[in-house]
Design a protein around this motif. Structure first.
Motif, PDB file in Angstrom:
ATOM      1  N   LYS A   1      14.080 -16.451 -31.792  1.00 62.34           N
ATOM      2  CA  LYS A   1      15.381 -15.758 -31.865  1.00 62.34           C
ATOM      3  C   LYS A   1      15.472 -14.688 -30.774  1.00 62.34           C
ATOM      4  CE  LYS A   1      16.413 -16.386 -36.775  1.00 62.34           C
ATOM      5  NZ  LYS A   1      16.170 -15.827 -38.098  1.00 62.34           N
ATOM      6  N   TYR A   2      14.378 -13.953 -30.602  1.00 64.13           N
ATOM      7  CA  TYR A   2      14.346 -12.899 -29.588  1.00 64.13           C
ATOM      8  C   TYR A   2      14.589 -13.484 -28.197  1.00 64.13           C
ATOM      9  CZ  TYR A   2      12.742  -9.047 -26.691  1.00 64.13           C
ATOM     10  OH  TYR A   2      12.671  -8.058 -25.744  1.00 64.13           O
ATOM     11  N   PHE A   3      13.889 -14.578 -27.869  1.00 60.95           N
ATOM     12  CA  PHE A   3      14.038 -15.190 -26.547  1.00 60.95           C
ATOM     13  C   PHE A   3      15.419 -15.819 -26.352  1.00 60.95           C
ATOM     14  CE2 PHE A   3       9.266 -15.238 -26.319  1.00 60.95           C
ATOM     15  CZ  PHE A   3       9.190 -14.399 -25.219  1.00 60.95           C
ATOM     16  N   ASP A   4      16.000 -16.348 -27.427  1.00 65.17           N
ATOM     17  CA  ASP A   4      17.367 -16.881 -27.320  1.00 65.17           C
ATOM     18  C   ASP A   4      18.345 -15.763 -26.955  1.00 65.17           C
ATOM     19  OD1 ASP A   4      16.501 -19.426 -27.863  1.00 65.17           O
ATOM     20  OD2 ASP A   4      17.106 -19.405 -29.975  1.00 65.17           O
ATOM     21  N   LYS A   5      18.174 -14.585 -27.595  1.00 69.98           N
ATOM     22  CA  LYS A   5      19.021 -13.426 -27.271  1.00 69.98           C
ATOM     23  C   LYS A   5      18.757 -12.952 -25.844  1.00 69.98           C
ATOM     24  CE  LYS A   5      19.413 -11.295 -31.853  1.00 69.98           C
ATOM     25  NZ  LYS A   5      18.881 -10.153 -32.632  1.00 69.98           N
ATOM     26  N   LEU A   6      17.488 -12.965 -25.464  1.00 70.08           N
ATOM     27  CA  LEU A   6      17.092 -12.495 -24.131  1.00 70.08           C
ATOM     28  C   LEU A   6      17.777 -13.321 -23.032  1.00 70.08           C
ATOM     29  CD1 LEU A   6      15.032 -10.425 -22.823  1.00 70.08           C
ATOM     30  CD2 LEU A   6      13.521 -12.385 -22.566  1.00 70.08           C
ATOM     31  N   LYS A   7      17.874 -14.634 -23.268  1.00 72.13           N
ATOM     32  CA  LYS A   7      18.529 -15.510 -22.276  1.00 72.13           C
ATOM     33  C   LYS A   7      20.017 -15.195 -22.172  1.00 72.13           C
ATOM     34  CE  LYS A   7      15.696 -19.567 -22.818  1.00 72.13           C
ATOM     35  NZ  LYS A   7      15.685 -20.881 -23.416  1.00 72.13           N
ATOM     36  N   LYS A   8      20.634 -14.886 -23.319  1.00 74.61           N
ATOM     37  CA  LYS A   8      22.075 -14.604 -23.327  1.00 74.61           C
ATOM     38  C   LYS A   8      22.390 -13.242 -22.729  1.00 74.61           C
ATOM     39  CE  LYS A   8      23.375 -17.491 -27.266  1.00 74.61           C
ATOM     40  NZ  LYS A   8      22.247 -17.654 -28.202  1.00 74.61           N
ATOM     41  N   LYS A   9      21.505 -12.281 -22.963  1.00 76.29           N
ATOM     42  CA  LYS A   9      21.776 -10.907 -22.543  1.00 76.29           C
ATOM     43  C   LYS A   9      20.482 -10.331 -21.948  1.00 76.29           C
ATOM     44  CE  LYS A   9      23.675  -6.591 -24.405  1.00 76.29           C
ATOM     45  NZ  LYS A   9      22.562  -5.657 -24.472  1.00 76.29           N
ATOM     46  N   THR A  10      20.219 -10.679 -20.699  1.00 76.31           N
ATOM     47  CA  THR A  10      18.978 -10.270 -20.055  1.00 76.31           C
ATOM     48  C   THR A  10      19.071  -8.833 -19.548  1.00 76.31           C
ATOM     49  OG1 THR A  10      18.661 -12.565 -19.355  1.00 76.31           O
ATOM     50  CG2 THR A  10      17.304 -10.904 -18.264  1.00 76.31           C
ATOM     51  N   PRO A  11      18.171  -7.957 -20.021  1.00 77.96           N
ATOM     52  CA  PRO A  11      18.190  -6.583 -19.501  1.00 77.96           C
ATOM     53  C   PRO A  11      17.925  -6.574 -17.991  1.00 77.96           C
ATOM     54  CG  PRO A  11      16.699  -6.798 -21.381  1.00 77.96           C
ATOM     55  CD  PRO A  11      17.118  -8.171 -20.997  1.00 77.96           C
ATOM     56  N   LYS A  12      18.616  -5.700 -17.284  1.00 78.30           N
ATOM     57  CA  LYS A  12      18.477  -5.645 -15.814  1.00 78.30           C
ATOM     58  C   LYS A  12      17.047  -5.307 -15.377  1.00 78.30           C
ATOM     59  CE  LYS A  12      23.202  -4.763 -14.263  1.00 78.30           C
ATOM     60  NZ  LYS A  12      23.622  -5.922 -14.995  1.00 78.30           N
ATOM     61  N   ASN A  13      16.353  -4.532 -16.212  1.00 83.13           N
ATOM     62  CA  ASN A  13      15.008  -4.087 -15.835  1.00 83.13           C
ATOM     63  C   ASN A  13      13.895  -4.985 -16.378  1.00 83.13           C
ATOM     64  OD1 ASN A  13      15.459  -3.390 -18.514  1.00 83.13           O
ATOM     65  ND2 ASN A  13      14.286  -1.486 -18.399  1.00 83.13           N
ATOM     66  N   LEU A  14      14.250  -6.180 -16.846  1.00 79.92           N
ATOM     67  CA  LEU A  14      13.267  -7.064 -17.491  1.00 79.92           C
ATOM     68  C   LEU A  14      12.023  -7.301 -16.627  1.00 79.92           C
ATOM     69  CD1 LEU A  14      12.433  -8.930 -19.850  1.00 79.92           C
ATOM     70  CD2 LEU A  14      13.605 -10.779 -18.654  1.00 79.92           C
ATOM     71  N   ASP A  15      12.217  -7.655 -15.357  1.00 76.72           N
ATOM     72  CA  ASP A  15      11.061  -7.963 -14.494  1.00 76.72           C
ATOM     73  C   ASP A  15      10.125  -6.764 -14.361  1.00 76.72           C
ATOM     74  OD1 ASP A  15      12.008 -10.527 -14.156  1.00 76.72           O
ATOM     75  OD2 ASP A  15      12.736 -10.219 -12.119  1.00 76.72           O
ATOM     76  N   TYR A  16      10.691  -5.565 -14.259  1.00 75.16           N
ATOM     77  CA  TYR A  16       9.859  -4.356 -14.124  1.00 75.16           C
ATOM     78  C   TYR A  16       9.080  -4.082 -15.406  1.00 75.16           C
ATOM     79  CZ  TYR A  16      12.684  -3.548  -9.982  1.00 75.16           C
ATOM     80  OH  TYR A  16      13.302  -3.695  -8.766  1.00 75.16           O
ATOM     81  N   VAL A  17       9.763  -4.209 -16.537  1.00 76.48           N
ATOM     82  CA  VAL A  17       9.114  -3.980 -17.830  1.00 76.48           C
ATOM     83  C   VAL A  17       7.969  -4.981 -18.021  1.00 76.48           C
ATOM     84  CG1 VAL A  17       9.433  -4.059 -20.352  1.00 76.48           C
ATOM     85  CG2 VAL A  17      11.144  -2.934 -18.917  1.00 76.48           C
ATOM     86  N   MET A  18       8.242  -6.241 -17.712  1.00 70.36           N
ATOM     87  CA  MET A  18       7.214  -7.272 -17.893  1.00 70.36           C
ATOM     88  C   MET A  18       6.013  -7.029 -16.982  1.00 70.36           C
ATOM     89  SD  MET A  18       8.320  -8.794 -20.405  1.00 70.36           S
ATOM     90  CE  MET A  18       6.921  -9.905 -20.542  1.00 70.36           C
ATOM     91  N   GLN A  19       6.273  -6.611 -15.750  1.00 66.57           N
ATOM     92  CA  GLN A  19       5.190  -6.291 -14.811  1.00 66.57           C
ATOM     93  C   GLN A  19       4.293  -5.188 -15.394  1.00 66.57           C
ATOM     94  OE1 GLN A  19       5.286  -7.959 -11.574  1.00 66.57           O
ATOM     95  NE2 GLN A  19       3.164  -7.337 -11.612  1.00 66.57           N
ATOM     96  N   ASP A  20       4.930  -4.135 -15.919  1.00 70.13           N
ATOM     97  CA  ASP A  20       4.178  -3.011 -16.505  1.00 70.13           C
ATOM     98  C   ASP A  20       3.383  -3.444 -17.730  1.00 70.13           C
ATOM     99  OD1 ASP A  20       5.178  -1.333 -14.568  1.00 70.13           O
ATOM    100  OD2 ASP A  20       6.642  -0.342 -15.874  1.00 70.13           O
ATOM    101  N   LEU A  21       4.018  -4.194 -18.616  1.00 66.19           N
ATOM    102  CA  LEU A  21       3.341  -4.656 -19.832  1.00 66.19           C
ATOM    103  C   LEU A  21       2.162  -5.565 -19.478  1.00 66.19           C
ATOM    104  CD1 LEU A  21       6.372  -5.493 -22.173  1.00 66.19           C
ATOM    105  CD2 LEU A  21       4.888  -3.477 -22.260  1.00 66.19           C
TER     106      LEU A  21
END
Length: 166
Positions: free
Chosen positions: A23-43
């Motif tokens: 469910k989380y990933f389905d929402k993520l595809k519909k409404k991708t946060p602009k900073n997603l790549d940066y957050v993922m890099q940090d995590l």
């Protein structure tokens, strides 16, 4: 350094979280946060500072990478083989028409969980578990599989849901 979650727990935990994650990933595809790549890099970086893959190697023990033609040529050269010799000796073609290992655990994994072809390993191995990939939202199906294999991927996704609540 012990892995959290342990390999005994990972499949059950991933199964328990599967619907929530989907469910989380389905929402993520519909409404991708602009900073997603940066957050993922940090995590990703934070998790791999505290994760020692040599204590686990579950990815190498339970799944096989896809081998690109560039991977095959590079690894064959390392073994001083022709690409076709390498293919015949180690690979097969799967249902998606991709080159994969004939069997798992990986032929190139030694008893101490070291990769015997580490410097020339396939791109898929170098990039696993792909949690720092750009446009991360595009690989949700792969990530859902990887959280059941890789404790680090599991932790990264759990942290991601806290950092980026949707």
């Amino acid at each position: 350094m012990s892995l959290k979650p342990s390999l005994n727990e990972i499949q059950k935990l991933a199964k328990d979280k599967h619907i929530e994650n989907k469910k989380y990933f389905d929402k993520l595809k519909k409404k991708t946060p602009k900073n997603l790549d940066y957050v993922m890099q940090d995590l990703h970086e934070a998790e791999f500072k505290r994760t020692d893959c040599l204590t686990c190697a579950n990815c190498c023990k339970t799944t096989g990478p896809l081998f690109t033609l560039a991977d095959i040529e590079r690894i064959a050269k390392h073994f001083k083989q022709k690409p076709q010799q390498f293919i015949d000796q180690y690979l097969r073609i799967d249902e998606d028409n991709d080159y994969v290992l004939q069997s798992v655990p990986c032929t190139f994994l030694d008893a101490q969980n070291y990769c015997m072809i580490y410097d020339v390993r396939p791109k898929a191995c170098r990039e696993f578990p792909h949690t720092d990939r750009k446009k991360f939202q595009q690989i949700s199906d792969l990530t859902l599989k990887n959280v059941a294999i890789c404790p680090a991927a599991y932790n990264i996704v759990e942290e991601m849901k806290k950092k980026l609540p949707l």
